[in-house]
Scaffold this active site. Structure first.
Site, short mmCIF file in Angstrom:
data_model
loop_
_atom_site.label_atom_id
_atom_site.label_comp_id
_atom_site.label_asym_id
_atom_site.label_seq_id
_atom_site.Cartn_x
_atom_site.Cartn_y
_atom_site.Cartn_z
N HIS A 61 0.84 -1.22 0.00
CA HIS A 61 0.00 0.00 0.00
C HIS A 61 0.86 1.26 0.00
O HIS A 61 0.38 2.36 -0.12
CB HIS A 61 -0.91 0.00 1.23
CG HIS A 61 -0.17 -0.24 2.53
ND1 HIS A 61 0.49 0.78 3.21
CD2 HIS A 61 0.06 -1.36 3.23
CE1 HIS A 61 1.08 0.27 4.28
NE2 HIS A 61 0.83 -1.03 4.32
N HIS A 91 7.78 6.82 5.23
CA HIS A 91 7.02 6.40 4.04
C HIS A 91 6.28 7.62 3.53
O HIS A 91 6.26 8.66 4.15
CB HIS A 91 6.04 5.26 4.40
CG HIS A 91 5.02 5.69 5.40
ND1 HIS A 91 5.20 5.55 6.77
CD2 HIS A 91 3.84 6.34 5.24
CE1 HIS A 91 4.16 6.06 7.39
NE2 HIS A 91 3.33 6.55 6.49
N HIS A 93 2.70 9.20 1.21
CA HIS A 93 1.33 9.04 0.70
C HIS A 93 1.23 9.92 -0.54
O HIS A 93 1.85 10.99 -0.59
CB HIS A 93 0.30 9.48 1.75
CG HIS A 93 0.34 8.64 3.00
ND1 HIS A 93 -0.48 7.56 3.22
CD2 HIS A 93 1.16 8.72 4.09
CE1 HIS A 93 -0.20 7.02 4.41
NE2 HIS A 93 0.78 7.70 4.95
N GLU A 103 -2.26 13.82 2.94
CA GLU A 103 -3.34 13.35 3.83
C GLU A 103 -3.88 14.52 4.65
O GLU A 103 -5.08 14.76 4.68
CB GLU A 103 -2.82 12.24 4.74
CG GLU A 103 -2.39 11.00 3.94
CD GLU A 103 -2.48 9.73 4.73
OE1 GLU A 103 -1.78 9.61 5.76
OE2 GLU A 103 -3.28 8.84 4.35
N HIS A 116 5.79 10.82 5.92
CA HIS A 116 5.63 10.53 7.34
C HIS A 116 6.92 9.93 7.89
O HIS A 116 7.36 8.88 7.41
CB HIS A 116 4.46 9.58 7.57
CG HIS A 116 3.13 10.22 7.31
ND1 HIS A 116 1.98 9.50 7.10
CD2 HIS A 116 2.79 11.53 7.24
CE1 HIS A 116 0.98 10.34 6.91
NE2 HIS A 116 1.44 11.58 6.99
N THR A 195 -2.91 6.65 10.02
CA THR A 195 -3.87 6.94 8.93
C THR A 195 -4.09 5.70 8.06
O THR A 195 -4.78 5.75 7.05
CB THR A 195 -3.37 8.08 8.01
OG1 THR A 195 -2.17 7.64 7.36
CG2 THR A 195 -3.12 9.35 8.81
O1 LIG Z 1 0.66 6.46 7.94
S1 LIG Z 1 0.98 6.46 9.38
O2 LIG Z 1 -0.10 6.98 10.19
O3 LIG Z 1 2.23 7.21 9.63
C1 LIG Z 1 1.22 4.81 9.88
C2 LIG Z 1 2.23 4.51 10.65
C3 LIG Z 1 2.47 3.18 11.25
C4 LIG Z 1 3.55 3.08 12.11
C5 LIG Z 1 3.81 1.89 12.73
BR1 LIG Z 1 5.29 1.83 13.90
C6 LIG Z 1 3.05 0.76 12.54
C7 LIG Z 1 1.97 0.83 11.69
C8 LIG Z 1 1.68 2.03 11.05
O4 LIG Z 1 0.63 2.08 10.21
ZN LIG Z 2 1.63 7.53 6.71
#
Ligand SMILES: O=S(=O)(O)/C=C/c1cc(Br)ccc1O
Ligand SMILES: [Zn+2]
Length: 258
Positions: A61, A91, A93, A103, A116, A195
């Site tokens: 994803h 990562h 988006h 986002e 992020h 997210t």
């Molecule tokens: O897109 S984010 O909200 O930054 C997701 C961050 C994320 C960080 C960790 Br650690 C594990 C799962 C996750 O989905």
């Molecule tokens: Zn993210």
């Protein structure tokens, strides 16, 4: 599994992850007039080392650059944070078109992409433990605006050629994540969630005001990644991976800048 298509996208996530309808969900629109200046907010302190960078992985994803967070050599502190947080992954988006893809938004303005940088609280012993705590993660969000190519981002986009399919990974080292930061570190901060599923409400969000650049070519390399595994047909690209904005539900957004 969950994704961003009609049948598994953000509007279906609540079925397996009921917290999707919670009171502290992310992302949100940041209305500048509604943010509260907080003089107690400190400057952000990014203390990163290129030596902690390990690997780059296609997660299906999105793609992630992974860091060794077993030591505290890449640490975020200051800002709204009362503890030290260790960088574990970064990562991006992005959207189907350059006009959308971030986002968060600023007074409804969307950028082409959003980076992020994910950090976990050193007071917990593992990342998995930290994501179940309200102060478990600190995620720095940085907007990407279409313009000239970003030289350091070029190192990342060059590596994407080796991780075209879901679950592919390749060694990625000696990359200093500090080079993705904008010059100005002014920010907004609020309490929110991951997210992506499991959408846990464990994040102190720190959204930087100043965007960094990305070129159209670099963006198209993000979209050229496959969400499907080797041997899986039909092949599908990761065209978009941004969640719609969620309601503020009475939360306060604080700002370090007047
Ligand atoms: O897109 S984010 O909200 O930054 C997701 C961050 C994320 C960080 C960790 Br650690 C594990 C799962 C996750 O989905
Ligand atoms: Zn993210």
């Amino acid at each position: 599994t969950w994704g961003y298509n009609k049948d598994n996208g953000p509007h279906t996530w609540y079925k397996h992850f009921p917290i999707a309808r919670g009171k502290q969900q992310s992302p949100i629109d940041i209305q500048i007039w509604n943010a509260k200046f907080d003089s107690s907010l400190k400057p952000l302190n990014f203390n990163y080392s290129a030596s902690t960078t390990r690997r780059i992985v296609n997660k299906g994803h999105s793609f992630e650059v992974e860091f060794d967070s077993s030591t505290d050599k890449s640490v975020l502190s200051g800002g709204p944070l009362t503890e030290k947080y260790k960088l574990t992954q970064l990562h991006f988006h992005w959207g189907r078109r350059d006009e959308e893809g971030s986002e968060h938004s600023i007074d409804d303005l969307k950028y082409a992409s959003e980076l992020h940088m994910v950090h976990w609280n050193t007071k917990y012993s593992t990342v998995s433990e930290s994501i179940h705590q309200p102060d478990g993660l600190a995620v720095v969000a940085i907007f990407l605006k279409v313009g000239g190519a970003h030289q350091e981002l070029e190192k990342i986009t060059h590596a994407l050629g080796s991780i075209r399919k879901k679950n592919m990974s390749t060694v990625f080292t000696n990359f200093n994540p500090a080079c993705l930061l904008p010059d100005n570190k002014d920010y907004w901060t609020y309490s929110g969630s991951l997210t992506v599923p499991p959408l846990l409400e464990c994040v102190t969000w720190i959204v930087l005001k100043e965007p960094i650049n990305i070129s159209k070519e670099q963006l198209s390399k993000f979209r050229s990644l496959y969400s499907t595994m080797e041997g899986e047909h039909p092949k599908k690209h990761i065209e978009t991976n941004c969640r719609p904005r969620q309601s503020l539900q009475g939360r306060v957004i604080r700002s370090n800048l007047i």
